[in-house]
Write a protein that holds these residues in place. Structure first.
Motif, PDB file in Angstrom:
ATOM      1  N   ILE A  74      -8.733 -37.271  20.320  1.00 22.55           N
ATOM      2  CA  ILE A  74     -10.046 -37.288  20.979  1.00 22.55           C
ATOM      3  C   ILE A  74     -10.938 -36.278  20.250  1.00 22.55           C
ATOM      4  O   ILE A  74     -10.547 -35.127  20.010  1.00 22.55           O
ATOM      5  N   ILE A  75     -12.131 -36.724  19.884  1.00 23.18           N
ATOM      6  CA  ILE A  75     -13.065 -35.879  19.130  1.00 23.18           C
ATOM      7  C   ILE A  75     -14.291 -35.667  20.009  1.00 23.18           C
ATOM      8  O   ILE A  75     -15.058 -36.608  20.247  1.00 23.18           O
ATOM      9  N   ASP A  76     -14.455 -34.460  20.526  1.00 22.02           N
ATOM     10  CA  ASP A  76     -15.618 -34.189  21.379  1.00 22.02           C
ATOM     11  C   ASP A  76     -16.771 -33.747  20.486  1.00 22.02           C
ATOM     12  O   ASP A  76     -16.810 -32.605  20.003  1.00 22.02           O
ATOM     13  N   GLY A  77     -17.718 -34.646  20.260  1.00 27.26           N
ATOM     14  CA  GLY A  77     -18.831 -34.361  19.341  1.00 27.26           C
ATOM     15  C   GLY A  77     -20.059 -33.801  20.026  1.00 27.26           C
ATOM     16  O   GLY A  77     -21.076 -33.565  19.377  1.00 27.26           O
ATOM     17  N   GLY A  78     -19.985 -33.560  21.340  1.00 32.76           N
ATOM     18  CA  GLY A  78     -21.158 -33.040  22.067  1.00 32.76           C
ATOM     19  C   GLY A  78     -21.242 -31.526  21.987  1.00 32.76           C
ATOM     20  O   GLY A  78     -20.446 -30.871  21.307  1.00 32.76           O
ATOM     21  N   ASN A  79     -22.198 -30.977  22.728  1.00 30.91           N
ATOM     22  CA  ASN A  79     -22.390 -29.518  22.729  1.00 30.91           C
ATOM     23  C   ASN A  79     -21.543 -28.879  23.825  1.00 30.91           C
ATOM     24  O   ASN A  79     -22.063 -28.219  24.721  1.00 30.91           O
ATOM     25  N   SER A  80     -20.234 -29.069  23.768  1.00 27.70           N
ATOM     26  CA  SER A  80     -19.371 -28.486  24.793  1.00 27.70           C
ATOM     27  C   SER A  80     -19.239 -26.987  24.592  1.00 27.70           C
ATOM     28  O   SER A  80     -19.290 -26.492  23.453  1.00 27.70           O
ATOM     29  N   TYR A  81     -19.026 -26.269  25.690  1.00 32.46           N
ATOM     30  CA  TYR A  81     -18.828 -24.812  25.608  1.00 32.46           C
ATOM     31  C   TYR A  81     -17.462 -24.562  24.979  1.00 32.46           C
ATOM     32  O   TYR A  81     -16.461 -25.135  25.408  1.00 32.46           O
ATOM     33  N   PHE A  82     -17.430 -23.689  23.970  1.00 29.34           N
ATOM     34  CA  PHE A  82     -16.213 -23.550  23.150  1.00 29.34           C
ATOM     35  C   PHE A  82     -14.989 -23.128  23.969  1.00 29.34           C
ATOM     36  O   PHE A  82     -13.860 -23.525  23.649  1.00 29.34           O
ATOM     37  N   ALA A  83     -15.197 -22.336  25.039  1.00 34.33           N
ATOM     38  CA  ALA A  83     -14.036 -21.885  25.832  1.00 34.33           C
ATOM     39  C   ALA A  83     -13.431 -23.085  26.575  1.00 34.33           C
ATOM     40  O   ALA A  83     -12.215 -23.159  26.763  1.00 34.33           O
ATOM     41  N   GLN A  84     -14.297 -24.030  26.976  1.00 34.32           N
ATOM     42  CA  GLN A  84     -13.767 -25.252  27.620  1.00 34.32           C
ATOM     43  C   GLN A  84     -13.007 -26.087  26.591  1.00 34.32           C
ATOM     44  O   GLN A  84     -12.004 -26.713  26.914  1.00 34.32           O
ATOM     45  N   THR A  85     -13.486 -26.072  25.361  1.00 35.75           N
ATOM     46  CA  THR A  85     -12.785 -26.816  24.300  1.00 35.75           C
ATOM     47  C   THR A  85     -11.393 -26.217  24.073  1.00 35.75           C
ATOM     48  O   THR A  85     -10.417 -26.960  23.899  1.00 35.75           O
ATOM     49  N   ILE A  86     -11.298 -24.882  24.113  1.00 38.51           N
ATOM     50  CA  ILE A  86      -9.985 -24.238  23.941  1.00 38.51           C
ATOM     51  C   ILE A  86      -9.053 -24.709  25.071  1.00 38.51           C
ATOM     52  O   ILE A  86      -7.908 -25.108  24.838  1.00 38.51           O
ATOM     53  N   GLY A  87      -9.556 -24.719  26.313  1.00 38.45           N
ATOM     54  CA  GLY A  87      -8.754 -25.147  27.474  1.00 38.45           C
ATOM     55  C   GLY A  87      -8.340 -26.612  27.359  1.00 38.45           C
ATOM     56  O   GLY A  87      -7.178 -26.956  27.569  1.00 38.45           O
ATOM     57  N   VAL A 142     -15.897 -30.843  17.904  1.00 37.63           N
ATOM     58  CA  VAL A 142     -16.661 -30.988  16.659  1.00 37.63           C
ATOM     59  C   VAL A 142     -18.147 -30.795  16.940  1.00 37.63           C
ATOM     60  O   VAL A 142     -18.771 -31.603  17.636  1.00 37.63           O
ATOM     61  N   GLY A 143     -18.697 -29.705  16.418  1.00 36.87           N
ATOM     62  CA  GLY A 143     -20.137 -29.490  16.561  1.00 36.87           C
ATOM     63  C   GLY A 143     -20.870 -30.463  15.647  1.00 36.87           C
ATOM     64  O   GLY A 143     -20.499 -30.616  14.477  1.00 36.87           O
ATOM     65  N   ILE A 144     -21.858 -31.155  16.207  1.00 36.99           N
ATOM     66  CA  ILE A 144     -22.656 -32.085  15.387  1.00 36.99           C
ATOM     67  C   ILE A 144     -24.122 -31.746  15.610  1.00 36.99           C
ATOM     68  O   ILE A 144     -24.579 -31.677  16.752  1.00 36.99           O
ATOM     69  N   SER A 145     -24.834 -31.511  14.526  1.00 39.52           N
ATOM     70  CA  SER A 145     -26.254 -31.183  14.672  1.00 39.52           C
ATOM     71  C   SER A 145     -27.115 -32.087  13.819  1.00 39.52           C
ATOM     72  O   SER A 145     -26.711 -32.503  12.737  1.00 39.52           O
ATOM     73  N   GLY A 146     -28.312 -32.329  14.296  1.00 41.50           N
ATOM     74  CA  GLY A 146     -29.267 -33.112  13.503  1.00 41.50           C
ATOM     75  C   GLY A 146     -30.154 -33.985  14.352  1.00 41.50           C
ATOM     76  O   GLY A 146     -31.057 -34.637  13.846  1.00 41.50           O
ATOM     77  N   GLY A 147     -29.879 -34.003  15.667  1.00 41.49           N
ATOM     78  CA  GLY A 147     -30.696 -34.846  16.529  1.00 41.49           C
ATOM     79  C   GLY A 147     -30.565 -36.307  16.121  1.00 41.49           C
ATOM     80  O   GLY A 147     -29.614 -36.700  15.421  1.00 41.49           O
ATOM     81  N   GLU A 148     -31.541 -37.093  16.534  1.00 41.21           N
ATOM     82  CA  GLU A 148     -31.498 -38.542  16.337  1.00 41.21           C
ATOM     83  C   GLU A 148     -31.428 -38.901  14.849  1.00 41.21           C
ATOM     84  O   GLU A 148     -30.564 -39.674  14.415  1.00 41.21           O
ATOM     85  N   GLU A 149     -32.321 -38.301  14.071  1.00 39.39           N
ATOM     86  CA  GLU A 149     -32.396 -38.645  12.642  1.00 39.39           C
ATOM     87  C   GLU A 149     -31.115 -38.242  11.904  1.00 39.39           C
ATOM     88  O   GLU A 149     -30.562 -38.997  11.111  1.00 39.39           O
ATOM     89  N   GLY A 150     -30.634 -37.018  12.229  1.00 41.49           N
ATOM     90  CA  GLY A 150     -29.424 -36.523  11.565  1.00 41.49           C
ATOM     91  C   GLY A 150     -28.227 -37.416  11.884  1.00 41.49           C
ATOM     92  O   GLY A 150     -27.452 -37.783  10.995  1.00 41.49           O
ATOM     93  N   ALA A 151     -28.092 -37.768  13.176  1.00 45.63           N
ATOM     94  CA  ALA A 151     -26.949 -38.601  13.576  1.00 45.63           C
ATOM     95  C   ALA A 151     -26.988 -39.931  12.819  1.00 45.63           C
ATOM     96  O   ALA A 151     -25.960 -40.462  12.403  1.00 45.63           O
ATOM     97  N   ARG A 152     -28.185 -40.464  12.617  1.00 44.01           N
ATOM     98  CA  ARG A 152     -28.316 -41.783  11.987  1.00 44.01           C
ATOM     99  C   ARG A 152     -28.092 -41.732  10.475  1.00 44.01           C
ATOM    100  O   ARG A 152     -27.490 -42.625   9.888  1.00 44.01           O
ATOM    101  N   THR A 153     -28.605 -40.629   9.845  1.00 38.24           N
ATOM    102  CA  THR A 153     -28.602 -40.639   8.378  1.00 38.24           C
ATOM    103  C   THR A 153     -27.672 -39.597   7.749  1.00 38.24           C
ATOM    104  O   THR A 153     -27.457 -39.613   6.544  1.00 38.24           O
ATOM    105  N   GLY A 154     -27.153 -38.682   8.546  1.00 34.31           N
ATOM    106  CA  GLY A 154     -26.248 -37.670   7.990  1.00 34.31           C
ATOM    107  C   GLY A 154     -26.433 -36.342   8.687  1.00 34.31           C
ATOM    108  O   GLY A 154     -27.338 -35.583   8.338  1.00 34.31           O
ATOM    109  N   PRO A 155     -25.577 -36.044   9.679  1.00 32.24           N
ATOM    110  CA  PRO A 155     -25.685 -34.775  10.401  1.00 32.24           C
ATOM    111  C   PRO A 155     -24.877 -33.666   9.727  1.00 32.24           C
ATOM    112  O   PRO A 155     -24.093 -33.927   8.809  1.00 32.24           O
ATOM    113  N   ALA A 156     -25.068 -32.434  10.195  1.00 32.59           N
ATOM    114  CA  ALA A 156     -24.173 -31.327   9.837  1.00 32.59           C
ATOM    115  C   ALA A 156     -23.013 -31.377  10.836  1.00 32.59           C
ATOM    116  O   ALA A 156     -23.233 -31.585  12.031  1.00 32.59           O
TER     117      ALA A 156
END
Ligand SMILES: NC(=O)C1=CN([C@@H]2O[C@H](COP(=O)(O)OP(=O)(O)OC[C@H]3O[C@@H](n4cnc5c(N)ncnc54)[C@H](OP(=O)(O)O)[C@@H]3O)[C@@H](O)[C@H]2O)C=CC1
Ligand SMILES: O=C(CO)[C@H](O)[C@H](O)COP(=O)(O)O
Length: 465
Positions: free
Chosen positions: A97-110, A125-139
């Protein structure tokens, strides 16, 4: 029937665009959303042969090849736990399972601990870039088991942004490390945005600049060392007209800031880890203060709006640019110091140079000067603070006078500059050999027998004051 390579749950802005990005790269993608309308919309709008939609979790899970790779792009918080709860009965050992949202890191550890105890793998997995980034290449900032990372690496690196041929996706560390870095990215984002807003307020108040003037200024700034996504979009924003009023749209927007909490978390964690990040925290506080619009309006009537600024020449624009750059250096120095401390505290051995490189593309804080940060940590991985690096030292020294002129002009005339002034105060404290904490220690010892240390001999002392 052949099985799909990867699944995505959550088809709002981020999930929908990530699904299309992954499908564009030749992978077959199954999608699912809690409410079926979003799935139908996506398939109707942009269905491709690589994309299949499902309307029950069970069918969605069954459509995936083993080990299953399932990206969650749902609202952070309870939605993640709800979705995991629904998924679990249908998974088999080894599924990821890959959580790509902005979850709080301590919850991710749990969550990692819990799921790994059941034989599943969990990636924050931290994913940044908003709509455009997600579509064309996020960090992308993946955190989890390094060996299992090899199974998801091809997809993540294929869809990520690239800068100068280098990937903006790099393994960060185990369990919550990826979400931690995304959280600090957002904290830096808050500070960067606040500083830009202050530069706007100063130019508007002191030089009476209009939106079209500001469009030109920011456009020019974007050609130089301030070159960044945020400066670029700021320039665009100043050019946008409002259809209803025919005014510039920026002048029609209510000055009350929203927030989803990642800046607050960054500040809370910094307090817990004992790292000073006043420019980031100040940016969070400023959003809070902005939401008290009624009391601010009443206070402005009570106190007035400050004094009229003295006439300044257009050279002042260049001074504001320098002040913005120097303040920005301090904000990033604070964010990177927090990552360094977290790396030690959580044993993540974070590679700060690679992290700076990830931030160079796809994400909201992408900026030319991240190359300088990457170089600084490449030269000295354990660099205590960016301000100790020679490039940043030279920049701060060269721009110091302009920075102080701008901040004093703002303070004398009553222009609100919490970001600029906290950055300068941070720098001044950071470079002060003897802070007045000798007196503070004496006060603590006076009223609470808290003891103090001396400058001339070892040991702990208490005085009957
Ligand atoms: N928007 C952005 O620019 C960025 C967002 N993020 C993060 O990515 C994630 C997704 O963001 P975004 O696309 O904006 O979507 P939102 O954060 O707005 O979340 C909406 C999605 O979550 C689903 N959802 C909400 N509650 C539940 C629940 N209890 N169970 C199952 N699904 C639920 C919604 O389903 P339904 O349609 O049924 O309501 C919908 O698919 C978030 O964690 C966000 O913080 C990260 C980077 C940038
Ligand atoms: O994660 C993001 C970008 O990287 C989001 O855009 C961010 O969550 C926006 O935050 P806020 O709503 O608190 O301003």
């Amino acid at each position: 029937m052949s099985k799909q390579n990867i699944g995505i749950i959550g088809l709002a802005v981020m999930g929908k665009n990530l699904a299309l990005n992954i499908a564009d790269h030749g992978y077959t993608v199954s999608v699912f959303n809690r409410s079926g309308e979003k799935t139908e919309e996506l398939l109707a709008e942009c269905g491709t042969k690589n994309l299949k939609g499902y309307f029950t979790i069970e069918e969605f899970v069954q459509s995936l090849e083993l080990p299953r790779k399932i990206i969650l792009m749902v609202k952070a918080g309870n939605a993640v736990d709800d979705t995991i709860r629904q998924l679990k009965p249908h998974l088999v050992q080894g599924d990821i399972i890959i959580d790509g949202g902005n979850s709080y890191f301590a919850q991710t550890i749990g969550r990692s601990k819990e799921l790994e105890a059941d034989g599943f793998y969990y990636f924050g997995v931290g994913i940044s870039g908003g709509e455009e980034g997600a579509r064309t290449g996020p960090a992308i900032m993946p955190g989890g088991d390094e060996k299992v990372y090899e199974l998801i690496k091809p997809i993540l690196t294929d869809i990520s942004a690239k800068v100068d041929g280098e990937l903006c996706c790099h393994y960060i560390g185990r369990d919550g490390a990826g979400h931690f870095i995304k959280m600090v990215h957002n904290g830096i984002e808050y500070a960067d945005m606040q500083l830009i807003c202050e530069a706007y307020l100063i130019l508007k108040s002191v030089l009476n600049m209009s939106a079209p003037d500001l469009h030109e200024v920011f456009k020019e700034w974007n050609q130089g060392e301030l070159n960044s996504y945020l400066i670029g979009i700021t320039s665009d924003i100043f050019a946008k007209k409002d259809i209803d009023s025919n005014n510039y749209l920026v002048d029609m927007i209510l000055d009350v800031a929203g927030q989803k909490g990642t800046g607050k978390w960054t500040s809370q964690v910094a307090l817990d880890l004992g790292v000073s990040i006043p420019t980031i925290t100040g940016a969070v506080f400023e959003r809070y203060l902005s939401s008290d619009k009624d009391i601010r309006v009443a206070a402005s009537q009570l106190y007035g709006n400050g004094v009229k600024p003295e006439q300044k020449s257009t050279d002042f624009v260049e001074s504001v640019r320098k002040a913005l750059y120097a303040s920005k250096i301090c904000a990033y120095a604070q964010g990177f110091s927090l990552m360094l401390e977290a790396s030690r505290h959580y044993g993540w051995t974070l590679d700060l140079s690679s992290i700076a490189k990830i931030f160079r593309g796809g994400c909201i804080i992408r900026a030319q000067f991240l190359n300088k940060i990457a170089e600084a940590y490449q030269d000295e991985p354990e660099l205590a603070n960016l301000l100790m690096n020679s490039y940043f030292k030279d920049a701060i020294e060269q721009y110091g006078q302009a920075w102080r002129d701008v901040v004093s002009t703002a303070i004398i005339t009553g222009i609100s500059v919490p970001g600029f002034s906290s950055a300068i105060a941070y720098f001044d404290s950071f470079r002060t050999q003897t802070l007045p904490m000798n007196l503070l220690q004496a006060q603590r010892d006076y009223f609470g027998s808290h003891t103090y240390q001396r400058i001339d001999k070892e040991g702990t002392y208490h005085t009957q004051w």
